[in-house]
Design a protein around this motif. Structure first.
Motif, PDB file in Angstrom:
ATOM      1  N   GLU A 116      83.118  62.603 -18.106  1.00 36.36           N
ATOM      2  CA  GLU A 116      83.351  62.571 -19.555  1.00 36.36           C
ATOM      3  C   GLU A 116      84.453  61.573 -19.842  1.00 36.36           C
ATOM      4  O   GLU A 116      85.494  61.562 -19.183  1.00 36.36           O
ATOM      5  CB  GLU A 116      83.725  63.949 -20.096  1.00 36.36           C
ATOM      6  N   LEU A 117      84.223  60.727 -20.841  1.00 33.45           N
ATOM      7  CA  LEU A 117      85.161  59.658 -21.195  1.00 33.45           C
ATOM      8  C   LEU A 117      85.217  59.522 -22.698  1.00 33.45           C
ATOM      9  O   LEU A 117      84.187  59.352 -23.353  1.00 33.45           O
ATOM     10  CB  LEU A 117      84.706  58.335 -20.562  1.00 33.45           C
ATOM     11  N   GLY A 118      86.416  59.640 -23.262  1.00 32.91           N
ATOM     12  CA  GLY A 118      86.547  59.528 -24.709  1.00 32.91           C
ATOM     13  C   GLY A 118      87.979  59.615 -25.161  1.00 32.91           C
ATOM     14  O   GLY A 118      88.913  59.643 -24.340  1.00 32.91           O
ATOM     15  N   GLU A 119      88.168  59.650 -26.478  1.00 34.23           N
ATOM     16  CA  GLU A 119      89.502  59.792 -27.025  1.00 34.23           C
ATOM     17  C   GLU A 119      90.087  61.131 -26.596  1.00 34.23           C
ATOM     18  O   GLU A 119      89.399  62.159 -26.571  1.00 34.23           O
ATOM     19  CB  GLU A 119      89.459  59.707 -28.555  1.00 34.23           C
ATOM     20  N   THR A 120      91.366  61.129 -26.272  1.00 32.10           N
ATOM     21  CA  THR A 120      91.993  62.322 -25.718  1.00 32.10           C
ATOM     22  C   THR A 120      91.928  63.501 -26.677  1.00 32.10           C
ATOM     23  O   THR A 120      91.527  64.612 -26.297  1.00 32.10           O
ATOM     24  CB  THR A 120      93.462  62.026 -25.355  1.00 32.10           C
ATOM     25  N   ASP A 121      92.337  63.293 -27.911  1.00 29.92           N
ATOM     26  CA  ASP A 121      92.368  64.392 -28.874  1.00 29.92           C
ATOM     27  C   ASP A 121      90.978  65.008 -29.064  1.00 29.92           C
ATOM     28  O   ASP A 121      90.816  66.232 -29.079  1.00 29.92           O
ATOM     29  CB  ASP A 121      92.921  63.913 -30.214  1.00 29.92           C
ATOM     30  N   ARG A 122      89.979  64.161 -29.194  1.00 31.81           N
ATOM     31  CA  ARG A 122      88.626  64.665 -29.433  1.00 31.81           C
ATOM     32  C   ARG A 122      88.082  65.371 -28.196  1.00 31.81           C
ATOM     33  O   ARG A 122      87.449  66.428 -28.294  1.00 31.81           O
ATOM     34  CB  ARG A 122      87.708  63.502 -29.828  1.00 31.81           C
ATOM     35  N   THR A 123      88.338  64.805 -27.023  1.00 33.10           N
ATOM     36  CA  THR A 123      87.814  65.383 -25.790  1.00 33.10           C
ATOM     37  C   THR A 123      88.426  66.744 -25.506  1.00 33.10           C
ATOM     38  O   THR A 123      87.729  67.698 -25.131  1.00 33.10           O
ATOM     39  CB  THR A 123      88.076  64.440 -24.604  1.00 33.10           C
ATOM     40  N   PHE A 124      89.740  66.875 -25.702  1.00 35.25           N
ATOM     41  CA  PHE A 124      90.399  68.141 -25.413  1.00 35.25           C
ATOM     42  C   PHE A 124      90.178  69.167 -26.514  1.00 35.25           C
ATOM     43  O   PHE A 124      90.220  70.370 -26.259  1.00 35.25           O
ATOM     44  CB  PHE A 124      91.896  67.923 -25.203  1.00 35.25           C
ATOM     45  N   ALA A 125      89.926  68.728 -27.735  1.00 28.30           N
ATOM     46  CA  ALA A 125      89.671  69.669 -28.828  1.00 28.30           C
ATOM     47  C   ALA A 125      88.266  70.249 -28.750  1.00 28.30           C
ATOM     48  O   ALA A 125      88.045  71.418 -29.073  1.00 28.30           O
ATOM     49  CB  ALA A 125      89.877  68.986 -30.172  1.00 28.30           C
ATOM     50  N   ALA A 126      87.290  69.441 -28.316  1.00 26.39           N
ATOM     51  CA  ALA A 126      85.903  69.908 -28.237  1.00 26.39           C
ATOM     52  C   ALA A 126      85.237  69.301 -27.021  1.00 26.39           C
ATOM     53  O   ALA A 126      84.412  68.397 -27.125  1.00 26.39           O
ATOM     54  CB  ALA A 126      85.143  69.528 -29.511  1.00 26.39           C
ATOM     55  N   PRO A 127      85.563  69.769 -25.818  1.00 29.25           N
ATOM     56  CA  PRO A 127      84.985  69.199 -24.590  1.00 29.25           C
ATOM     57  C   PRO A 127      83.482  69.458 -24.524  1.00 29.25           C
ATOM     58  O   PRO A 127      83.005  70.487 -24.975  1.00 29.25           O
ATOM     59  CB  PRO A 127      85.728  69.937 -23.474  1.00 29.25           C
ATOM     60  N   ILE A 128      82.787  68.503 -23.926  1.00 31.22           N
ATOM     61  CA  ILE A 128      81.337  68.618 -23.813  1.00 31.22           C
ATOM     62  C   ILE A 128      80.912  68.999 -22.399  1.00 31.22           C
ATOM     63  O   ILE A 128      80.170  69.948 -22.205  1.00 31.22           O
ATOM     64  CB  ILE A 128      80.654  67.298 -24.245  1.00 31.22           C
TER      65      ILE A 128
END
Length: 614
Positions: A248-260
């Motif tokens: 998984e690779l993405g913006e930190t805030d978005r990734t940690f707020a709603a991990p996929i």
């Protein structure tokens, strides 16, 4: 793997302004090419940005980080892909070009500054050397040394410049390492666990220094860490690594707020909360070893959301919600039902007093390290001891264990006074108090197998038949999430987290009544940390186990301890129930410690739960 485009970054002065790091299809194998260690790794880091590389020990984080400098550890080789810095392929450079590149265009900050700094050279000379090996890097060497030390909050006085590394604290050593890395104003910095083992205040200073220098010099950074709270605090984007691939690779805030990805969720579910007491959920199973990655998705054997296809083929990376995810169920993960909030962690019932400490004063030579410390630990109770480095936490533990005999006061176990020197205590007292050390690299005998190491206490204290010894050893290894396959290995074949679990198993086989844990989770992955903490909580009840738990991770205190004492310069400044100390601190020192603690966003653990695909 697909790249994820990065947002803009500040255009600031520095050698590498505008330079970006572009990694494409990086492949690292064993020297014989028979086993893949890292493959299909692609990402971009722009000027002034920080990419966090997170994952468990053995996931491939450090291998990726070292490959960015055109380097691999012994026994490995770079088998393909490209690492472009400012348009030039680092992997296509010869040895002389790489030597010019390292330090000038890309720098490396290791995990352990004490081993990275030369112990026989003064720190001022080591910073100057980083500049002098690159002729033309600066016009005035002395001025640049003073400037770069000031940049990392070290006053460049003559006395400081003439010190040797052993004369500095851990935080000062790490800041010297940062000064060396930023000395030539490179366009990219690779930081490998730079705050592991540091207390929260020093950690905060190091993180602020990294952020400030990246912004001031326009440098990008790759930040390797198993501490997701730290990554949340410092990184712009995050790459979650498992089995040598980015899942998984993405913006930190978005990734940690709603991990996929289920693995990202598992890591976040393992993080303790400083705001509430809760049961920690580690990820079951173990990461794949080199050469043993399963067919299909590497995470499939441990995944609660797996489907039949996961065991048959590797999922291709797809873009979901602005992130790149390697999962067959990636598109449906954001629509699943929300899981319930974590269950409150039930505190064990505290029994009769087990350990009593009265007016303890500890000394190192003529230096007083502890002053009039008082505490009481009851059966099935855990007392957390927190404070900055040098506060006296380890001194307190060593006095109780008899490892520091230079103390006055009274220490008793079940009402029996303990002699200061462990050598003067009888065999049963030695068994009843077990100590787990912070540094797993120094705690294990490198010439013995893991089976020999863990079996020693059983043989020493119980004199059991060989079959019973083997049974006790295997049970202890399983308790710390290690299996029988580890028994014939040597410590240098294990990761740092695996070594620490062996040290814990060695203490548990003695069947202790009081367990002294000295920063035992500081080098562990969050998932392993969660498993260890829940195991210790279980042992509190099953074996009437009492604990002294020394830590700089204040969030972890809430999940393991019932009482807490705060030490500052050898004195107790605050003591009480954990909830009272963390929620209503009365001493300014405690208030500052809590403020310096890195935390995840409050909503970061409210994410969809895995459900049965049927």
């Amino acid at each position: 793997m697909k790249h994820l485009s990065n947002g803009g970054a500040p255009a600031t002065a520095g050698r590498g302004v505008g330079s970006s790091l572009e990694v494409s299809d990086l492949l690292v194998t064993t020297s014989d090419g028979h086993a893949v260690v890292v493959d299909e790794v692609s990402f971009t880091v722009g000027s002034g940005q920080v990419l966090g590389l997170v994952g468990e020990s053995g996931s491939g984080k450090t291998t990726i980080a070292l490959a960015l400098l055109g380097h691999v550890r012994r026994g490995l080789r770079i088998g393909g892909g490209s690492v472009r810095l400012g348009g030039r392929n680092v992997l296509g450079m010869g040895p002389s070009d790489l030597r010019r590149l390292r330090g000038l265009e890309i720098s490396y900050v290791p995990q352990d500054p004490a081993s990275a700094l030369n112990p026989v050279h003064r720190v001022g000379a080591q910073v100057a050397e980083a500049l002098s090996v690159h002729p033309g890097c600066v016009d005035d060497l002395r001025d640049r040394v003073s400037q770069v030390l000031s940049d990392v909050d070290i006053v460049p006085e003559k006395e400081m410049l003439r010190r040797y590394p052993h004369q500095l604290s851990g935080g000062q050593q790490q800041r010297i390492a940062l000064a060396i890395a930023f000395a030539c104003r490179p366009s990219m910095i690779v930081l490998d666990e730079p705050t592991t083992g540091l207390d929260v205040t020093i950690q905060r200073h190091v993180l602020e220094t990294v952020r400030r220098l990246c912004h001031s010099y326009g440098a990008g950074a790759v930040y390797v860490s198993h501490d997701l709270a730290v990554v949340s605090d410092v990184a712009t984007n995050v790459a979650v690594v498992y089995g040598g691939r980015i899942v998984e690779l993405g913006e930190t805030d978005r990734t940690f707020a709603a991990p996929i990805h289920p693995y990202t969720r598992g890591l976040l579910d393992s993080i303790p909360s400083p705001r509430r007491s809760e049961v920690l959920h580690g990820i079951s199973g173990q990461p794949p070893r080199i050469g043993h990655r399963p067919t299909g998705c590497a995470f499939e054997p441990r995944c609660e959301s797996r489907v039949d296809a996961c065991a048959l083929r590797t999922p291709d990376p797809v873009e979901v919600d602005g992130r790149i995810v390697r999962c067959f169920r990636a598109n449906e993960m954001l629509t699943l039902n929300l899981r319930h909030r974590p269950q409150p962690a039930a505190a064990p019932h505290a029994g009769q007093p087990k350990l009593s400490v009265r007016d303890l004063c500890g000394f190192y030579g003529d230096h007083r390290a502890l002053s009039n410390v008082n505490l009481e630990v009851r059966q099935q109770q855990c007392i957390a001891v927190v404070g900055e480095s040098g506060a006296g936490k380890t001194t307190l533990a060593q006095c109780v264990a008899g490892l520091n005999r230079n103390w006055t006061g009274e220490v008793s176990l079940d009402g029996k006074h303990l002699k200061p020197d462990a050598k003067a205590r009888d065999l049963d007292l030695l068994r009843r108090i077990q100590y787990i050390f912070q540094n797993p690299y120094l705690a294990l005998n490198p010439r013995q197998t893991i089976g020999q190491i863990v079996s020693k206490p059983v043989q020493h204290f119980f004199h059991l038949p060989r079959a019973d010894v083997e049974r006790e050893v295997l049970k202890a290894m399983e308790d710390v999430s290690l299996g029988s396959s580890y028994l014939e290995r040597y410590p240098d074949e294990l990761s740092g987290g695996e070594r620490q679990r062996v040290a814990i198993a060695r203490a548990l086989v003695a069947r202790p009544e009081l367990l002294i844990c000295d920063e035992i989770t500081s080098s562990l992955d969050v998932s392993v940390q969660a498993a260890i903490v829940e195991m210790l909580r279980r042992l509190q009840v099953e074996h009437d186990l009492s604990m002294i738990f020394i830590t700089h991770n204040l969030a972890l205190v809430r999940s393991i301890a019932q009482e807490c004492i705060v030490l500052s310069e050898g004195r107790m400044v605050e003591a009480g129930r954990v909830t009272d100390v963390l929620e209503r601190p009365s001493h300014p020192y405690t208030v500052r410690l809590i403020a310096d603690m890195p935390t995840m966003p409050e909503g970061s653990k409210e994410y969809p739960a895995p459900v049965d695909p049927e």
